[in-house]
Design a protein around this motif. Structure first.
Motif, PDB file in Angstrom:
ATOM      1  N   ARG A   1       0.851  -1.197   0.000  1.00 24.90           N
ATOM      2  CA  ARG A   1       0.000   0.000   0.000  1.00 24.90           C
ATOM      3  C   ARG A   1       0.888   1.248   0.000  1.00 24.90           C
ATOM      4  N   HIS A   2       0.507   2.225  -0.787  1.00 22.94           N
ATOM      5  CA  HIS A   2       1.238   3.488  -0.803  1.00 22.94           C
ATOM      6  C   HIS A   2       0.324   4.604  -1.272  1.00 22.94           C
ATOM      7  N   TRP A   3       0.781   5.829  -1.099  1.00 18.68           N
ATOM      8  CA  TRP A   3       0.002   7.020  -1.432  1.00 18.68           C
ATOM      9  C   TRP A   3       0.648   7.762  -2.594  1.00 18.68           C
ATOM     10  N   ARG A   4      -0.203   8.335  -3.435  1.00 16.03           N
ATOM     11  CA  ARG A   4       0.260   9.213  -4.514  1.00 16.03           C
ATOM     12  C   ARG A   4      -0.672  10.414  -4.584  1.00 16.03           C
ATOM     13  N   GLY A   5      -0.128  11.519  -5.052  1.00 15.43           N
ATOM     14  CA  GLY A   5      -0.948  12.723  -5.157  1.00 15.43           C
ATOM     15  C   GLY A   5      -0.398  13.705  -6.171  1.00 15.43           C
ATOM     16  N   THR A   6      -1.232  14.676  -6.523  1.00 14.20           N
ATOM     17  CA  THR A   6      -0.830  15.741  -7.439  1.00 14.20           C
ATOM     18  C   THR A   6      -1.402  17.062  -6.971  1.00 14.20           C
ATOM     19  N   MET A   7      -0.714  18.131  -7.379  1.00 14.52           N
ATOM     20  CA  MET A   7      -1.179  19.495  -7.111  1.00 14.52           C
ATOM     21  C   MET A   7      -0.476  20.427  -8.092  1.00 14.52           C
ATOM     22  N   MET A   8      -0.981  21.618  -8.235  1.00 14.76           N
ATOM     23  CA  MET A   8      -0.343  22.639  -9.061  1.00 14.76           C
ATOM     24  C   MET A   8       0.241  23.693  -8.131  1.00 14.76           C
ATOM     25  N   ILE A   9       1.489  24.089  -8.401  1.00  7.73           N
ATOM     26  CA  ILE A   9       2.116  25.202  -7.682  1.00  7.73           C
ATOM     27  C   ILE A   9       2.787  26.078  -8.726  1.00  7.73           C
ATOM     28  N   ASN A  10       2.330  27.316  -8.834  1.00  2.07           N
ATOM     29  CA  ASN A  10       2.925  28.293  -9.746  1.00  2.07           C
ATOM     30  C   ASN A  10       3.070  27.779 -11.178  1.00  2.07           C
ATOM     31  N   GLY A  11       2.055  27.087 -11.655  1.00  3.42           N
ATOM     32  CA  GLY A  11       2.075  26.602 -13.022  1.00  3.42           C
ATOM     33  C   GLY A  11       2.861  25.319 -13.213  1.00  3.42           C
ATOM     34  N   TYR A  12       3.334  24.720 -12.132  1.00  2.00           N
ATOM     35  CA  TYR A  12       4.056  23.454 -12.205  1.00  2.00           C
ATOM     36  C   TYR A  12       3.187  22.340 -11.637  1.00  2.00           C
ATOM     37  N   LEU A  13       3.190  21.217 -12.331  1.00  2.00           N
ATOM     38  CA  LEU A  13       2.499  20.033 -11.843  1.00  2.00           C
ATOM     39  C   LEU A  13       3.435  19.325 -10.873  1.00  2.00           C
ATOM     40  N   VAL A  14       2.976  19.151  -9.642  1.00  2.00           N
ATOM     41  CA  VAL A  14       3.790  18.539  -8.593  1.00  2.00           C
ATOM     42  C   VAL A  14       3.174  17.187  -8.248  1.00  2.00           C
ATOM     43  N   GLY A  15       3.973  16.144  -8.377  1.00  2.00           N
ATOM     44  CA  GLY A  15       3.554  14.804  -7.988  1.00  2.00           C
ATOM     45  C   GLY A  15       4.239  14.424  -6.688  1.00  2.00           C
ATOM     46  N   ILE A  16       3.479  13.870  -5.757  1.00  2.00           N
ATOM     47  CA  ILE A  16       4.046  13.448  -4.475  1.00  2.00           C
ATOM     48  C   ILE A  16       3.683  11.985  -4.236  1.00  2.00           C
ATOM     49  N   ALA A  17       4.541  11.287  -3.522  1.00  2.00           N
ATOM     50  CA  ALA A  17       4.289   9.878  -3.210  1.00  2.00           C
ATOM     51  C   ALA A  17       4.873   9.559  -1.844  1.00  2.00           C
ATOM     52  N   LEU A  18       4.279   8.587  -1.183  1.00  2.00           N
ATOM     53  CA  LEU A  18       4.767   8.125   0.110  1.00  2.00           C
ATOM     54  C   LEU A  18       4.810   6.606   0.100  1.00  2.00           C
ATOM     55  N   TYR A  19       5.989   6.076   0.378  1.00  2.00           N
ATOM     56  CA  TYR A  19       6.209   4.635   0.498  1.00  2.00           C
ATOM     57  C   TYR A  19       6.638   4.369   1.937  1.00  2.00           C
ATOM     58  N   ALA A  20       6.154   3.294   2.525  1.00  2.00           N
ATOM     59  CA  ALA A  20       6.463   2.989   3.925  1.00  2.00           C
ATOM     60  C   ALA A  20       6.883   1.532   4.071  1.00  2.00           C
ATOM     61  N   PRO A  21       7.628   1.235   5.146  1.00  2.00           N
ATOM     62  CA  PRO A  21       7.983  -0.166   5.400  1.00  2.00           C
ATOM     63  C   PRO A  21       6.731  -1.020   5.605  1.00  2.00           C
ATOM     64  N   LYS A  22       6.832  -2.281   5.324  1.00  2.00           N
ATOM     65  CA  LYS A  22       5.708  -3.206   5.459  1.00  2.00           C
ATOM     66  C   LYS A  22       5.116  -3.117   6.870  1.00  2.00           C
ATOM     67  N   GLY A  23       3.795  -2.908   6.935  1.00  2.00           N
ATOM     68  CA  GLY A  23       3.072  -2.840   8.195  1.00  2.00           C
ATOM     69  C   GLY A  23       3.152  -1.496   8.896  1.00  2.00           C
ATOM     70  N   ASN A  24       3.878  -0.538   8.364  1.00  2.00           N
ATOM     71  CA  ASN A  24       4.018   0.772   8.986  1.00  2.00           C
ATOM     72  C   ASN A  24       2.715   1.550   8.891  1.00  2.00           C
ATOM     73  N   VAL A  25       2.423   2.349   9.925  1.00  2.00           N
ATOM     74  CA  VAL A  25       1.175   3.125   9.957  1.00  2.00           C
ATOM     75  C   VAL A  25       1.092   4.139   8.823  1.00  2.00           C
ATOM     76  N   LEU A  26       2.234   4.543   8.250  1.00  2.00           N
ATOM     77  CA  LEU A  26       2.202   5.512   7.154  1.00  2.00           C
ATOM     78  C   LEU A  26       1.655   4.917   5.861  1.00  2.00           C
ATOM     79  N   ALA A  27       1.565   3.603   5.775  1.00  2.00           N
ATOM     80  CA  ALA A  27       0.940   2.973   4.612  1.00  2.00           C
ATOM     81  C   ALA A  27      -0.583   3.091   4.702  1.00  2.00           C
ATOM     82  N   GLY A  28      -1.085   3.440   5.873  1.00  2.00           N
ATOM     83  CA  GLY A  28      -2.523   3.590   6.110  1.00  2.00           C
ATOM     84  C   GLY A  28      -2.938   5.044   6.254  1.00  2.00           C
ATOM     85  N   ARG A  29      -3.894   5.289   7.177  1.00  2.00           N
ATOM     86  CA  ARG A  29      -4.468   6.632   7.355  1.00  2.00           C
ATOM     87  C   ARG A  29      -3.445   7.690   7.736  1.00  2.00           C
TER      88      ARG A  29
END
Length: 120
Positions: free
Chosen positions: A57-85
């Protein structure tokens, strides 16, 4: 966490959570969020390819800042709370930090609204 920045058209909108989900199909989307200028999705698989011993499980996202498309992602160790809420909260905090650290150079309606919000 990763951040990727690409030049975009000044009037371009960032992809929505539905757009992200569709672009990454057939990977199952576990959660979607569109709000306050950022779109986020949580994916059921693929995160274990992002880091050694990672949670699928992992998170991905996008947003615009000053005309730039910004992609963000979060990867966490197996079972880590950051893979969830907690990962969603971390992604939102990252998006807010990126906006706060970026001087406004884009005077589109989105940027004007952000500038007004910062003045409050």
């Amino acid at each position: 966490m990763t951040v990727q920045v690409q030049p975009g058209l000044m009037k371009q909108d960032a992809p929505t959570a539905d757009d992200l989900s569709a672009a990454l199909a057939p990977v199952k989307t576990l959660a979607k969020l569109d709000g306050d200028g950022v779109s986020l999705i949580q994916l059921a698989s693929g995160g274990d390819r992002g880091i050694p011993a990672g949670d699928p499980r992992h998170w991905r996202g996008t947003m615009m800042i000053n005309g730039y498309l910004v992609g963000i992602a979060l990867y966490a160790p197996k079972g880590n709370v950051l893979a969830g809420r907690k990962g969603k909260r971390m992604m939102i905090a990252l998006a807010e930090s990126l906006r706060e650290a970026s001087p406004i150079k884009d005077y589109s309606a989105q940027a004007k609204a952000l500038a007004a919000k910062k003045k409050k």
